[in-house]
Design a protein around this motif. Structure first.
Motif, PDB file in Angstrom:
ATOM      1  N   TYR A  43      -4.105 -20.422   7.404  1.00  0.00           N
ATOM      2  CA  TYR A  43      -4.769 -21.220   6.370  1.00  0.00           C
ATOM      3  C   TYR A  43      -4.093 -21.154   5.008  1.00  0.00           C
ATOM      4  CZ  TYR A  43      -8.765 -22.044   9.444  1.00  0.00           C
ATOM      5  OH  TYR A  43      -9.572 -22.454  10.475  1.00  0.00           O
ATOM      6  N   ASP A  46      -3.899 -23.922   2.256  1.00  0.00           N
ATOM      7  CA  ASP A  46      -5.068 -24.380   1.489  1.00  0.00           C
ATOM      8  C   ASP A  46      -5.486 -23.399   0.395  1.00  0.00           C
ATOM      9  OD1 ASP A  46      -5.248 -26.606   3.182  1.00  0.00           O
ATOM     10  OD2 ASP A  46      -6.472 -25.494   4.627  1.00  0.00           O
ATOM     11  N   LYS A  85     -14.031 -21.862   8.073  1.00  0.00           N
ATOM     12  CA  LYS A  85     -14.315 -22.072   9.486  1.00  0.00           C
ATOM     13  C   LYS A  85     -14.424 -20.770  10.262  1.00  0.00           C
ATOM     14  CE  LYS A  85     -14.540 -26.499  10.694  1.00  0.00           C
ATOM     15  NZ  LYS A  85     -15.681 -27.026  11.458  1.00  0.00           N
ATOM     16  N   GLN A 224     -14.919 -25.890  23.863  1.00  0.00           N
ATOM     17  CA  GLN A 224     -15.034 -27.284  23.425  1.00  0.00           C
ATOM     18  C   GLN A 224     -15.982 -28.086  24.312  1.00  0.00           C
ATOM     19  OE1 GLN A 224     -13.998 -26.928  20.373  1.00  0.00           O
ATOM     20  NE2 GLN A 224     -12.710 -28.761  20.365  1.00  0.00           N
ATOM     21  N   THR A 233     -19.362 -30.799  17.168  1.00  0.00           N
ATOM     22  CA  THR A 233     -17.928 -30.531  17.207  1.00  0.00           C
ATOM     23  C   THR A 233     -17.692 -29.048  17.405  1.00  0.00           C
ATOM     24  OG1 THR A 233     -17.838 -30.290  14.802  1.00  0.00           O
ATOM     25  CG2 THR A 233     -17.393 -32.482  15.707  1.00  0.00           C
ATOM     26  N   CYS A 235     -15.070 -25.555  16.891  1.00  0.00           N
ATOM     27  CA  CYS A 235     -14.132 -25.018  15.898  1.00  0.00           C
ATOM     28  C   CYS A 235     -12.703 -25.475  16.173  1.00  0.00           C
ATOM     29  CB  CYS A 235     -14.188 -23.500  15.901  1.00  0.00           C
ATOM     30  SG  CYS A 235     -15.742 -22.807  15.319  1.00  0.00           S
ATOM     31  N   ASP A 237     -11.653 -28.216  17.111  1.00  0.00           N
ATOM     32  CA  ASP A 237     -11.356 -29.570  16.639  1.00  0.00           C
ATOM     33  C   ASP A 237     -10.587 -29.516  15.325  1.00  0.00           C
ATOM     34  OD1 ASP A 237     -12.568 -31.115  18.706  1.00  0.00           O
ATOM     35  OD2 ASP A 237     -14.533 -30.626  17.874  1.00  0.00           O
ATOM     36  N   HIS A 238     -10.610 -28.367  14.674  1.00  0.00           N
ATOM     37  CA  HIS A 238      -9.895 -28.148  13.415  1.00  0.00           C
ATOM     38  C   HIS A 238      -8.619 -27.380  13.752  1.00  0.00           C
ATOM     39  CE1 HIS A 238      -9.441 -27.761   9.128  1.00  0.00           C
ATOM     40  NE2 HIS A 238      -9.492 -26.444   9.162  1.00  0.00           N
ATOM     41  N   PRO A 239      -7.436 -28.035  13.786  1.00  0.00           N
ATOM     42  CA  PRO A 239      -6.221 -27.403  14.323  1.00  0.00           C
ATOM     43  C   PRO A 239      -5.880 -26.019  13.769  1.00  0.00           C
ATOM     44  CG  PRO A 239      -5.846 -29.736  13.983  1.00  0.00           C
ATOM     45  CD  PRO A 239      -7.209 -29.438  13.397  1.00  0.00           C
ATOM     46  N   PHE A 241      -7.699 -23.640  13.064  1.00  0.00           N
ATOM     47  CA  PHE A 241      -8.539 -22.609  13.665  1.00  0.00           C
ATOM     48  C   PHE A 241      -7.931 -22.101  14.969  1.00  0.00           C
ATOM     49  CE2 PHE A 241     -11.926 -20.948  16.303  1.00  0.00           C
ATOM     50  CZ  PHE A 241     -12.575 -20.092  15.432  1.00  0.00           C
ATOM     51  N   ASP A 242      -7.389 -22.996  15.770  1.00  0.00           N
ATOM     52  CA  ASP A 242      -6.745 -22.581  17.018  1.00  0.00           C
ATOM     53  C   ASP A 242      -5.568 -21.665  16.723  1.00  0.00           C
ATOM     54  OD1 ASP A 242      -5.939 -22.299  19.618  1.00  0.00           O
ATOM     55  OD2 ASP A 242      -5.474 -24.401  19.957  1.00  0.00           O
TER      56      ASP A 242
END
Length: 378
Positions: A43, A46, A85, A224, A233, A235, A237-239, A241-242
């Motif tokens: 992250y 950001d 997240k 998922q 949705t 987690c 779904d937020h790249p 996070f993977d």
């Protein structure tokens, strides 16, 4: 002797010895570098790093595991690594009991002085507008001491109830835990474990990196599918996070702190359970289930297995983490209250920002309540 504060803005400033000390001071796996460092790598685009290293002469006595986010309304906001997240719980300053007072006083003093760009303290400063610390246990002595220290420095501190964790105080034996459940609960537990004990559902624990690589996509897909089947949705779904959780899983596995369990039926993955562990606690973080296998109730089987495994390995607490979902009470979990700590910088620009944000929130709440502008009031 007054402790000094060093601002870390680049991870390369943290040496191997620093990170070893970081993990030594961490009170749980969620505060360790395996977890928070993985979050930062995923992250960092950001945020800006703003870790504080507190020293007494040459000895590191504490870390403040923080980063800085630039927000449209609140401005430059300090928060914990692991925020957003990841929803990391049980966050705090990293410090031994005997150094809590000194470390908190040093951090509060640094924050107060950093808010004034004209004050020369001999320490590197970082202008900030707000602080938002979420995932804090209300009973955390360290964070409560930090709050008191910030108030002594005349910082504007606001406390609010946070979304607490629910945890089971585990008895010494599995039979004792079963007796804690209601009559229907005991029947549910026995039926759920029967699927595992008879081999209908096979449970495999990830024990090395090769196995982790082999099951990871199954784990993500199960999570998922469960979320999407419920109309929400996931987690993943937020790249980022993977990227974060995959990295964290690898780091935790090497440190002996990961419990990733996959359940299969006739060789097909039907459920998954992701937990972070230490000698005392099992931190249930995430799960997944194939909705098409719901008749087998593999999610319940996995939960029973995890609690039984926790008891048999001598752990004292099964932590279900943040959230007030009703199912947690059925498992005899009890609330661990949390708090949110917010601080506004004394700088005039930050104070104005805070007033604008508060006015905006108030107006939004009025509109939601049906008392917006131009609407009659009874």
């Amino acid at each position: 002797m007054i402790s000094s504060v060093e601002l870390i803005t680049n991870v390369e400033q943290l040496s191997a010895d620093d990170l070893a000390r970081w993990n030594q001071l961490a009170r749980n796996p969620l505060q360790r570098w395996e977890w928070l460092g993985s979050w930062w790598r995923a992250y960092q685009g950001d945020y800006r790093l703003c870790v504080l290293k507190i020293k007494r002469q040459d000895e590191i006595i504490a870390f403040a595991p923080w980063c800085l986010e630039s927000r449209v309304g609140a401005g430059k906001t300090i928060q914990f690594l692991g925020s957003g997240k990841a929803c990391t719980d049980h966050l705090s300053l990293l410090v031994d009991d005997g150094d809590i007072d000194d470390a908190c006083s040093a951090v509060a003093r640094w924050l107060a002085h950093s808010a004034d760009p004209n004050e020369d303290t001999g320490e590197q400063c970082l202008l900030w507008d707000a602080i938002e610390l979420i995932g804090v246990d209300r009973s955390d002595r360290t964070m409560n001491t930090l709050v008191e220290a910030m108030q002594r420095e005349k910082l504007d501190v606001e406390l609010a109830d946070g979304l607490g964790c629910y945890a089971i105080d585990l008895p010494a034996t599995w039979d004792e835990y079963v007796r804690m459940r209601s009559k229907s609960g005991r029947r549910e537990v026995r039926q759920s474990l029967k699927n595992i004990d008879t081999g209908t559902v096979r449970v495999d624990r990830v024990e090395n990196q090769q196995q982790l690589e082999a099951v990871w996509d199954h784990f993500v897909a199960l999570h998922q599918r469960r979320r999407h089947a419920s109309g929400t949705t996931g987690c993943f779904d937020h790249p980022p996070f993977d990227v974060f959780l995959r990295d964290a899983a690898s780091q935790l596995l090497d440190a002996g702190l990961l419990e990733l369990i996959i359940a299969t039926n006739d060789g097909v993955p039907v459920a998954a359970h992701f937990a972070i562990v230490d000698n005392d606690r099992w931190y249930f973080y995430q799960s997944g289930m194939d909705p098409d296998a719901e008749a087998l109730r593999p999610g319940l089987s996995m939960f029973c297995h995890a609690i039984r495994q926790s008891i048999e390995t001598g752990r004292t607490t099964f932590d279900m983490m943040r959230g007030d979902e009703p199912y947690k009470l059925r498992w005899r979990a009890e609330l661990m209250p949390a708090q949110e700590i917010r601080v506004c910088s004394p700088r005039r620009s930050a104070q104005l920002r805070q007033q604008v944000v508060k006015v905006g929130v108030t107006f939004k709440n009025l509109v939601k309540s049906g008392l917006g502008i131009g609407q009659p009031q009874s």
